[in-house]
Design a protein around this motif. Structure first.
Motif, short mmCIF file in Angstrom:
data_model
loop_
_atom_site.label_atom_id
_atom_site.label_comp_id
_atom_site.label_asym_id
_atom_site.label_seq_id
_atom_site.Cartn_x
_atom_site.Cartn_y
_atom_site.Cartn_z
N ARG A 273 69.86 74.92 134.30
CA ARG A 273 69.58 76.39 134.00
C ARG A 273 70.47 76.88 133.02
O ARG A 273 71.23 77.92 133.18
CB ARG A 273 69.19 77.34 135.39
N PRO A 274 70.56 76.44 131.74
CA PRO A 274 71.52 76.88 130.85
C PRO A 274 70.99 78.37 130.16
O PRO A 274 69.83 78.54 130.16
CB PRO A 274 71.76 75.87 129.87
N LEU A 275 71.98 79.18 129.90
CA LEU A 275 71.53 80.42 129.00
C LEU A 275 72.28 80.40 127.88
O LEU A 275 73.51 80.28 127.92
CB LEU A 275 71.86 81.71 130.04
N ILE A 276 71.65 80.92 126.77
CA ILE A 276 72.35 80.97 125.42
C ILE A 276 72.17 82.25 125.02
O ILE A 276 71.35 83.10 124.87
CB ILE A 276 71.65 79.90 124.54
N LEU A 277 73.43 82.81 124.46
CA LEU A 277 73.50 83.92 123.73
C LEU A 277 73.80 83.41 122.23
O LEU A 277 74.86 82.89 121.82
CB LEU A 277 74.69 84.82 124.16
N CYS A 278 72.84 83.95 121.31
CA CYS A 278 72.97 83.46 119.99
C CYS A 278 72.63 84.47 118.95
O CYS A 278 71.87 85.58 119.43
CB CYS A 278 71.78 82.47 119.82
N SER A 279 72.49 84.12 117.58
CA SER A 279 72.11 85.30 116.61
C SER A 279 70.68 85.15 116.53
O SER A 279 69.96 84.27 116.91
CB SER A 279 72.76 84.65 115.44
N SER A 280 70.13 86.46 116.00
CA SER A 280 68.80 86.33 115.92
C SER A 280 68.18 85.32 115.02
O SER A 280 66.88 84.97 115.28
CB SER A 280 68.46 87.81 115.39
N ALA A 291 67.27 82.11 126.32
CA ALA A 291 68.02 82.58 125.25
C ALA A 291 67.73 84.01 124.71
O ALA A 291 66.79 84.44 124.95
CB ALA A 291 67.92 81.57 124.06
N PHE A 292 69.07 84.70 124.49
CA PHE A 292 68.69 86.00 124.14
C PHE A 292 69.46 86.28 122.81
O PHE A 292 70.67 85.43 122.37
CB PHE A 292 69.53 86.98 125.10
N SER A 293 68.92 87.06 121.94
CA SER A 293 69.60 87.36 120.63
C SER A 293 70.92 88.50 120.69
O SER A 293 70.51 89.59 121.32
CB SER A 293 68.84 87.64 119.65
N TYR A 294 71.86 88.27 120.12
CA TYR A 294 72.92 89.29 120.25
C TYR A 294 72.88 90.15 118.86
O TYR A 294 73.91 90.95 118.69
CB TYR A 294 74.41 88.99 120.51
N GLY A 295 71.83 89.78 118.04
CA GLY A 295 71.84 90.68 116.91
C GLY A 295 71.96 89.37 115.58
O GLY A 295 72.13 88.26 115.71
#
Ligand code: AMP
Ligand code: MG
Length: 351
Positions: A273-280, A291-295
């Motif tokens: 269950r990986p979670l990713i914080l990435c650019s839009s 996955a969630f965008s940090y902008g």
């Protein structure tokens, strides 16, 4: 905190006539209480900076190590002579350029400043915030306000009241809601040594901006590196675990955006269950994952504004690993990478 209604002020949609309401929390501060309040950087947990007992309550509430000194916040220049001395022409130039704003300067302090604020050092950090609520609150209190970020030590700083009110509810005497903090990262911290500004913590005010005022700036190597126990450091806060979710995090960096995405896609296969914080820009590449965008990676203001809130959210999704895309270490990117490296406890892959 007793009854929430009498100890809470919502100024998130306020107009100028609301500032008068800040007289009440200002009085609480003057009388030794703790007040949670917004600034343009992050939320602060404030106490009367000249009251030793009140300041000690901050350390207790946060669970902060007593050797990690606090920053004193002022509402105008006239508050300075009571707390700091021997300001050099170069230091004056820096204050004039960057105050009010997200800029903290380390200066020799006067005998009036309790050692609980400075952790026994001969210097103290001072800042004049630009946020109207913070400025009026300090003005009404009439004393410098010692205020670290409002969060339990080790956790990401609070950039909206709802992020931190639960963990600090029982520990403060008053809370002020000012909506979301504009910048989202703590202030830039600078100490002038031998007439050269040393950057101790990066923030919205960038090394390039400092250089444009002073002609030079030294970036402390610990900003992007781990501290070692036997190597002296200029700022105690550099030693501590910071901003980290409970889930292990890995920072993945590359100058080549496609390589960065490919590496995360490869590594994430090893987790349930990986979670990713990435650019839009890259969000669609991870459509099969959480996955969630940090902008936008091209708008670092957006990233700094959202990153602490996202870091606070990740554990609630119960991932077994968090992958975070790194950004370029230039301008505001240096401050973002300083926080991300600590969130990942220096677990970083460069591809
Ligand atoms: P916070 O209160 O969480 O925003 O953190 C304040 C930061 O400023 C910490 O990293 C402290 O170590 C640093 N700091 C505060 N006072 C001093 C000082 N006198 N000398 C060097 N660093 C300081
Ligand atoms: Mg902090």
């Amino acid at each position: 905190m007793n009854s929430m209604e009498n100890h809470y002020l919502d100024l998130s949609k306020c107009n100028h006539s609301s500032w008068e309401a800040l007289q009440k929390p200002a009085e609480i501060l003057r009388n030794g209480g703790l007040v949670l309040f917004p600034t343009e950087t992050v939320y602060g947990l404030g106490a009367n900076g000249l009251d030793d007992l009140a300041v000690k309550r901050i350390y207790q509430a946060k669970g902060r190590e007593s050797d990690n000194p606090l920053i004193l916040h002022v509402s105008d220049f006239s508050m300075l002579p009571s707390i700091v001395k021997d300001i050099s022409p170069l230091e004056k130039k820096l204050l004039t350029a960057f105050w009010p704003g997200p800029f903290t300067l380390i200066l020799p302090h006067t005998a009036q400043v309790p050692s609980s604020v400075t952790a026994g050092l001969s210097t103290v950090g001072v800042r004049m915030p630009s946020h109207s609520i913070a400025r009026w609150l300090i003005h009404y209190a009439g004393v410098p306000i010692a205020a670290p970020s409002a969060n339990v030590s080790g956790k990401p700083s609070g950039t909206k009241l709802s992020d931190v009110q639960e963990e600090l509810l029982d520990k403060v005497d008053f809370m002020i809601d000012g909506g979301e903090c504009d910048i989202g990262l703590e202030s830039t911290v600078v100490q002038v040594i031998d007439d050269i500004p040393h950057l101790l913590r990066p923030g919205k005010i960038t090394p390039e901006q400092i250089k444009s005022i002073c002609g030079k700036v030294i970036i402390d190597p610990h900003i992007l590196g781990k501290t070692e126990d036997d190597v002296p450091i200029l700022s105690p806060g550099m030693r501590y675990r910071h901003y980290a979710p409970n889930t292990p995090c890995l920072l993945v960096c590359s100058k080549d955006n496609q390589k960065k995405v490919a590496k995360i896609k490869e590594l994430k296969q090893h987790y349930l269950r990986p979670l990713i914080l990435c650019s839009s820009e890259n969000l669609a590449d991870y459509s099969s994952s959480l996955a969630f965008s940090y902008g936008s990676q091209y708008n670092l203001e957006e990233v700094s504004h959202s990153i602490f809130h996202l870091l606070r959210q990740v554990d609630s999704y119960q991932p077994d690993m968090v992958f975070i895309e790194g950004v370029a270490k230039e301008g505001l990117g240096l401050a973002i990478m300083n926080r991300l490296l600590r969130a990942c406890e220096f677990q970083v892959i460069e591809v």
